[in-house]
Design a protein around this motif. Structure first.
Motif, PDB file in Angstrom:
ATOM      1  N   ALA A  84       5.154  10.211  -3.564  1.00  0.00           N
ATOM      2  CA  ALA A  84       4.320  11.380  -3.295  1.00  0.00           C
ATOM      3  C   ALA A  84       2.832  11.021  -3.314  1.00  0.00           C
ATOM      4  N   LYS A  85       2.476  10.147  -4.232  1.00  0.00           N
ATOM      5  CA  LYS A  85       1.082   9.718  -4.326  1.00  0.00           C
ATOM      6  C   LYS A  85       0.665   8.956  -3.075  1.00  0.00           C
ATOM      7  N   HIS A  86       1.568   8.095  -2.609  1.00  0.00           N
ATOM      8  CA  HIS A  86       1.255   7.331  -1.404  1.00  0.00           C
ATOM      9  C   HIS A  86       1.126   8.253  -0.196  1.00  0.00           C
ATOM     10  N   ALA A  87       1.965   9.293  -0.116  1.00  0.00           N
ATOM     11  CA  ALA A  87       1.874  10.229   0.998  1.00  0.00           C
ATOM     12  C   ALA A  87       0.519  10.937   1.004  1.00  0.00           C
ATOM     13  N   ASN A  88      -0.045  11.187  -0.165  1.00  0.00           N
ATOM     14  CA  ASN A  88      -1.353  11.841  -0.247  1.00  0.00           C
ATOM     15  C   ASN A  88      -2.507  10.889   0.044  1.00  0.00           C
ATOM     16  N   LEU A  89      -2.234   9.569   0.010  1.00  0.00           N
ATOM     17  CA  LEU A  89      -3.297   8.601   0.279  1.00  0.00           C
ATOM     18  C   LEU A  89      -3.572   8.447   1.774  1.00  0.00           C
ATOM     19  N   LEU A  90      -2.554   8.630   2.607  1.00  0.00           N
ATOM     20  CA  LEU A  90      -2.714   8.377   4.037  1.00  0.00           C
ATOM     21  C   LEU A  90      -3.795   9.250   4.675  1.00  0.00           C
TER      22      LEU A  90
END
Length: 551
Positions: A315-321
């Motif tokens: 989820a954190k990676h999805a918010n980084l994009l």
């Protein structure tokens, strides 16, 4: 910015967490309820024990009062027999002489001596009634002592003690206030007492369970409690001693104890505040709730440990994009782990790729920013000499003027124009003329202080902004240094030249003056210097200069 989620989206970690929390809450709630009811049962046992102790204490207090009366009877008989008179007359004399002392010492309300047939032989204190006489005649006090509690205007305890007067049986009647007896009654700070009379026909709304109230402890607060109990609960509920009553969000235990053995006797009502129990139950509930919550947290954390971190990382990676598209590279680097997990997986590979992409994009953006800054810098510099140009001149002069008044230092602007430069440029050509301007620029830069700035306005015109000038001689010293630096010959190809300049000086002491106006002042002074001859300078005269500008 977080990515948009699908409608009705619920993460796997939350689904698992909700399931675990539901099960643990159910089990914990059942255990807490069982423990709570166990505690209520313990409360009931302790209250029953306390009630038995109070009943025993009341009986003990009445017995103590009777024993007290026995002692009084013996001592009064001893005192009376030492008088000169005999029999009932001795008691009458004793009461007449010493009644106040006897009353005070023994705490008596009245004292009487009676024969067995009810004839009063001696009396002191409050008068007796026909009801008292009837009770004396109907009692068996000639064989053993007896007592009763009676309430008329107030509640008193009457005790009949058998005695011998002239070797014949008689009766002593001792009467004391009920409060004198109850002062030996052991009670705690959370126990309140009320004394009710015998049950009678309803006479007013002020009665309690058809009984009149004769006394109550802590009357202002406890009267409303007793009133509420009488209005909402029946007398059988009170004497059953099984009911816990509630009033103003507080819990009370209410007990009734008969004050003598008669069927319809006055009653002592005991109000036991259960505030401490209530606080303990609330503390228990809070403690159980805290324990349950702690257990839920620990169990949930333990069970979800293996699932939470991977899902959270995804989820954190999805918010980084989206941050990459917004060029927020600091946030991407801060939220992207630099080290692999204990056991690397695909998520670690995604994080590493994201971090490398952020670094690459940031590098490209930094290069573009540097290129843009270089273009902006070149736009503010003279391309030939590298000195600040006219655009930067106006900005810097205006900022310097705005600082006037902060300190006592002065601001001075020098306007320089090379003498005969046009002839040199036409004769030697523009290439040699440009080379001459570069040399002059370098010499001017070497002649000024570090706080000063040299500008090229265009052509052969230069301006020097002098900051932090304290005395006028500093300006003259710098001008002579400029003249001296230009006296050295300039070699251009096969030509050797000595270049001079005319300098206009303008002082500024008005923080509201416009930069363009100060430049005009310095320019006027420069033209005055040119008219005075080569290698000369003039200081702008404000009055004359303004007059010339206005013409």
């Amino acid at each position: 910015m977080p990515i948009a989620l699908l409608p009705q989206f619920l993460s796997i970690k939350w689904k698992l967490l909700l399931g675990v929390v539901s099960i643990l809450t159910l089990v914990g709630g059942l255990m807490a309820g069982f423990a709570y009811y166990q505690l209520l049962g313990q409360q009931k046992v302790l209250l029953e024990s306390q009630r038995d102790q109070l009943a025993l204490g009341l009986s003990s207090s009445i017995n103590t009062a009777i024993e007290h009366s026995f002692q009084a009877a013996m001592q009064l008989a001893f005192v009376a027999n030492h008088n000169n008179a005999q029999g009932a007359e001795a008691y009458r004399n004793m009461l007449q002489q010493d009644w106040l002392d006897i009353q005070l010492y023994w705490g008596l309300r009245s004292f009487s001596l009676y024969s067995l047939d009810g004839i009063e032989l001696a009396h002191a204190g409050q008068p007796l009634t026909e009801n008292d006489l009837a009770w004396i005649l109907s009692s068996e006090a000639s064989y053993e002592s007896t007592s009763r509690v009676i309430c008329v205007e107030s509640c008193v305890i009457q005790m009949l003690i058998p005695t011998l007067v002239n070797s014949k049986p008689h009766l002593f009647l001792f009467e004391s206030t009920l409060s004198e007896v109850l002062r030996h009654f052991p009670i705690d700070s959370n126990i309140e007492l009320a004394v009710l009379g015998k049950r009678v026909q309803p006479e007013s709304q002020e009665q309690f369970w058809q009984r009149n109230l004769y006394s109550i402890s802590n009357h202002p607060s406890n009267y409303s409690v007793l009133r509420y109990m009488a209005d909402h609960y029946d007398w059988p509920q009170v004497i059953s001693a099984d009911t816990i009553f509630e009033f103003n969000e507080l819990r009370w235990a209410v007990w009734a104890f008969p004050l003598d053995k008669a069927d319809n006797s006055p009653e002592m009502v005991v109000l036991v505040g259960l505030e401490q129990w209530q606080l303990m139950l609330e503390a228990f509930q809070q403690g159980m709730l805290g324990t349950l919550l702690l257990g839920l947290l620990l169990a949930s954390g333990f069970i979800l440990l293996m699932v939470w971190r991977p899902v959270r990382r995804l989820a954190k990676h999805a918010n980084l994009l989206p941050l990459l598209a917004e060029h927020d590279f600091d946030a991407v680097r801060a939220d992207t782990p630099q080290t692999k997990g204990f056991i690397p997986d695909e998520i670690d590979l995604i994080h590493q790729a994201t971090h490398k992409l952020a670094l690459k994009m940031e590098g490209l953006e930094n290069d573009a920013d540097q290129f843009t800054q270089e273009l902006q810098r070149q736009a503010m510099l003279d391309p030939l000499t590298g000195l600040p140009n006219k655009s930067m001149l106006v900005s810097e002069v205006q900022k310097a003027i705005a600082c006037i008044g902060v300190t006592k230092e002065k601001l001075v602007l020098l306007f320089l124009n090379l003498d005969e430069f046009k002839r040199i440029n036409d004769t030697l050509g523009h290439i040699q003329g440009d080379e001459l301007l570069k040399i002059i620029s370098a010499r001017l830069n070497n002649s000024v202080r570090e706080v000063d700035t040299v500008f090229r306005q265009g052509g052969d015109e230069f301006l020097i902004l002098l900051r932090q000038v304290q005395e006028e001689h500093e300006v003259r010293t710098l001008i002579h240094r400029i003249f001296a630096s230009l006296q050295y010959p300039v070699v251009l190809g096969s030509h050797k030249l000595i270049v001079t300049t005319s300098i206009g000086v303008a002082y500024c002491d008005e923080p509201t003056l416009a930069a363009e106006t100060l430049i005009q002042y310095a320019g006027l002074a420069m033209y005055q210097a040119k008219r005075a001859g080569r290698s000369n300078f003039r200081v702008f005269d404000h009055e004359i200069g303004v007059a010339k500008l206005g013409s």
